[in-house]
Design a protein around this motif. Structure first.
Motif, short mmCIF file in Angstrom:
data_model
loop_
_atom_site.label_atom_id
_atom_site.label_comp_id
_atom_site.label_asym_id
_atom_site.label_seq_id
_atom_site.Cartn_x
_atom_site.Cartn_y
_atom_site.Cartn_z
N MET A 1 0.77 -0.98 -0.13
CA MET A 1 0.32 0.42 0.08
C MET A 1 1.43 1.46 -0.21
N THR A 2 1.87 1.58 0.70
CA THR A 2 2.71 2.21 0.93
C THR A 2 3.29 2.23 -0.76
N GLU A 3 4.08 1.90 -0.91
CA GLU A 3 4.62 1.69 -2.38
C GLU A 3 3.76 2.02 -3.47
N ARG A 4 3.03 2.17 -3.55
CA ARG A 4 1.85 2.36 -4.39
C ARG A 4 1.30 4.02 -4.41
N MET A 5 0.86 4.36 -2.95
CA MET A 5 0.58 5.77 -2.51
C MET A 5 1.90 6.94 -3.11
N ILE A 6 2.89 6.08 -3.02
CA ILE A 6 4.30 6.70 -3.49
C ILE A 6 4.32 7.02 -4.69
N LEU A 7 3.97 5.86 -5.52
CA LEU A 7 3.97 5.58 -6.93
C LEU A 7 2.67 5.98 -7.68
N ILE A 8 1.27 6.75 -6.96
CA ILE A 8 0.55 7.61 -7.56
C ILE A 8 0.99 9.11 -7.81
N ALA A 9 2.19 9.21 -6.15
CA ALA A 9 2.42 10.10 -6.21
C ALA A 9 3.95 10.95 -7.14
N ARG A 10 4.31 10.11 -7.08
CA ARG A 10 5.40 10.13 -8.19
C ARG A 10 4.80 10.81 -9.99
N GLU A 11 4.10 9.58 -10.32
CA GLU A 11 3.00 9.78 -11.57
C GLU A 11 2.45 11.01 -11.38
N THR A 12 1.88 11.54 -10.44
CA THR A 12 1.35 12.68 -10.64
C THR A 12 1.80 13.85 -10.89
N LEU A 13 3.03 14.33 -9.85
CA LEU A 13 4.23 15.09 -9.85
C LEU A 13 4.83 14.97 -11.30
N GLU A 14 5.21 13.92 -11.79
CA GLU A 14 6.01 13.75 -13.37
C GLU A 14 4.65 14.23 -14.74
N LEU A 15 3.62 14.15 -13.96
CA LEU A 15 2.62 14.29 -14.78
C LEU A 15 2.52 16.15 -14.90
N GLU A 16 2.31 16.22 -13.97
CA GLU A 16 2.29 17.44 -14.13
C GLU A 16 3.38 18.66 -14.29
N LEU A 17 4.44 18.43 -13.82
CA LEU A 17 5.69 18.38 -14.74
C LEU A 17 6.42 18.71 -15.93
N TYR A 18 5.31 17.41 -16.50
CA TYR A 18 5.63 17.46 -17.80
C TYR A 18 4.57 18.45 -18.49
N GLU A 19 3.73 18.58 -18.25
CA GLU A 19 2.46 19.12 -18.87
C GLU A 19 3.18 21.24 -18.65
N ALA A 20 4.07 20.83 -17.58
CA ALA A 20 4.34 22.63 -17.40
C ALA A 20 5.05 22.62 -17.87
N SER A 21 6.11 22.20 -18.09
CA SER A 21 7.35 22.27 -19.24
C SER A 21 7.04 22.23 -20.74
N ARG A 22 5.64 22.12 -20.91
CA ARG A 22 5.65 22.74 -22.47
C ARG A 22 4.63 23.65 -22.65
N LEU A 23 4.37 24.92 -21.37
CA LEU A 23 4.00 25.73 -21.33
C LEU A 23 5.06 27.16 -22.12
N SER A 24 6.72 27.39 -22.12
CA SER A 24 7.49 28.13 -22.21
C SER A 24 7.12 28.51 -24.37
N ASP A 25 6.90 27.24 -24.80
CA ASP A 25 6.62 26.91 -26.40
C ASP A 25 5.64 27.68 -26.41
N ARG A 26 4.91 28.07 -25.36
CA ARG A 26 3.55 28.90 -25.56
C ARG A 26 3.74 30.23 -25.65
N LEU A 27 4.75 31.04 -25.27
CA LEU A 27 4.65 32.22 -25.29
C LEU A 27 5.42 33.11 -26.14
N GLY A 28 4.90 34.20 -26.54
CA GLY A 28 4.76 34.26 -28.25
C GLY A 28 4.05 35.95 -27.71
N GLU A 29 3.53 36.22 -29.16
CA GLU A 29 2.62 37.56 -29.26
C GLU A 29 1.74 37.35 -28.77
#
Length: 321
Positions: A1-29
């Motif tokens: 159970m502990t490992e599963r919670m950590i896995l879910i938390a890690r996946e959440t962070l990685e997904l959010e970091l991935y989506e956030a990393s795409r923002l800078s390419d949208r900075l334009g006009e």
């Protein structure tokens, strides 16, 4: 159970970091247009949004307000029940809606257009009614929310917060907003204490000021030391100019060397003493005392006349550590 919670938390962070990393390419006009609209705003920036967007919007409004852009948050439902009256043609509205189809917009957008209020959209849908009505669009779209059901605003909420911060920081630097300006918005904080306080704000005056004339005795200085507890007595001439100081250390040395308490203070005082100016920034004054390894100093005005005194404890009490 502990490992599963950590896995879910890690996946959440990685997904959010991935989506956030795409923002800078949208900075334009579009981003530049949004920033220029905020800079050109002669009134206030009104931030609005429903649900999670509203929570993020409150933070964006607070960030703008504390970095030089007058801003506040208005709830869309409250706007439709009277708060639209607070919005004027001089204002700019920053509306947050991922879908861009919040039902409140059907009533809000026409009212904004009637008042010629500039509208900036933070949205994930560039073809939405909100986006089409806006002068500028800040794209916060995501491929996937971090929520396992892909429903709860998670990645998109992070994107909204980051895009709001990007806008606020760009505008802040374009305004030339600096540390001292920031401190004026935070006068009760540590930064405010450090940057806003001048020596004259903290110094001791009136009955708290230890001072004697240059014709007084060492005994007079001893009594003044005891009365005020500053660790220093200012010695002045007939023009109220500082001619020396007498400290606890001076008293000890005088007595050890056999000096008499009835002697004139000029024989026992330190003549080449450090003084502070009233308008000196408190942080700089404290650093000067620390550098010279003294605990207190007289304060003089532009004419060199004594107006106060200050010691390290006064700085600490003001939060200047």
């Amino acid at each position: 159970m502990t490992e599963r919670m950590i896995l879910i938390a890690r996946e959440t962070l990685e997904l959010e970091l991935y989506e956030a990393s795409r923002l800078s390419d949208r900075l334009g006009e579009q981003f530049v247009n949004a920033a220029r609209a905020v800079l050109a705003c002669e009134g206030k920036v009104i931030v609005s949004g429903m649900g999670k967007s509203g929570h993020i919007g409150k933070k964006i409004a607070a960030t703008l307000a504390s970095t030089g852009t007058p801003a506040f948050f208005v709830h869309p439902a409250e706007a439709l029940h009277g708060d639209l009256g607070m919005i004027e043609s001089r204002d700019t509205m920053l509306f947050i809606s991922y879908s861009g189809t919040a039902k409140e917009l059907d009533l809000i957008i026409p009212r904004l257009q009637e008042k010629a209020v500039t509208l900036i959209a933070i949205t994930g849908k560039s073809d939405s009614p909100l986006a089409k009505a806006a002068l500028a669009i800040l794209d916060i779209s995501v491929e996937r929310e971090a929520c396992p059901m892909r429903l709860a605003p998670t990645s998109s909420a992070v994107n909204t917060l980051m895009m709001g911060d990007a806008l606020a920081m760009a505008v802040m630097q374009e305004r030339g907003f600096n540390e001292e300006d920031f401190a004026r918005s935070h006068p009760a904080g540590a930064l405010g204490a450090r940057l806003l306080n001048r020596v004259h704000h903290l110094m001791r005056t009136g009955k708290q000021l230890p001072v004697i004339a240059d014709i007084a005795t060492v005994m007079d200085a001893l009594l003044e030391l005891s009365r005020t507890g500053l660790g220093l007595v200012c010695v002045t001439n007939t023009h109220q100019q500082v001619v020396g100081v007498f400290t606890d250390g001076d008293l000890r040395r005088w007595l050890v060397e056999g000096g008499q308490l009835e002697a004139v203070i000029c024989d026992a005082m330190t003549t080449h003493c450090s003084v502070l100016q009233t308008e000196t920034r408190a942080t700089e004054a404290k650093e000067m005392l620390m550098k010279k390894r003294i605990s207190a100093a007289p304060v003089v005005d532009e004419n060199g006349q004594l107006v106060g005194a200050i010691n390290l404890h006064d700085f600490h009490q003001a939060g200047i550590l």
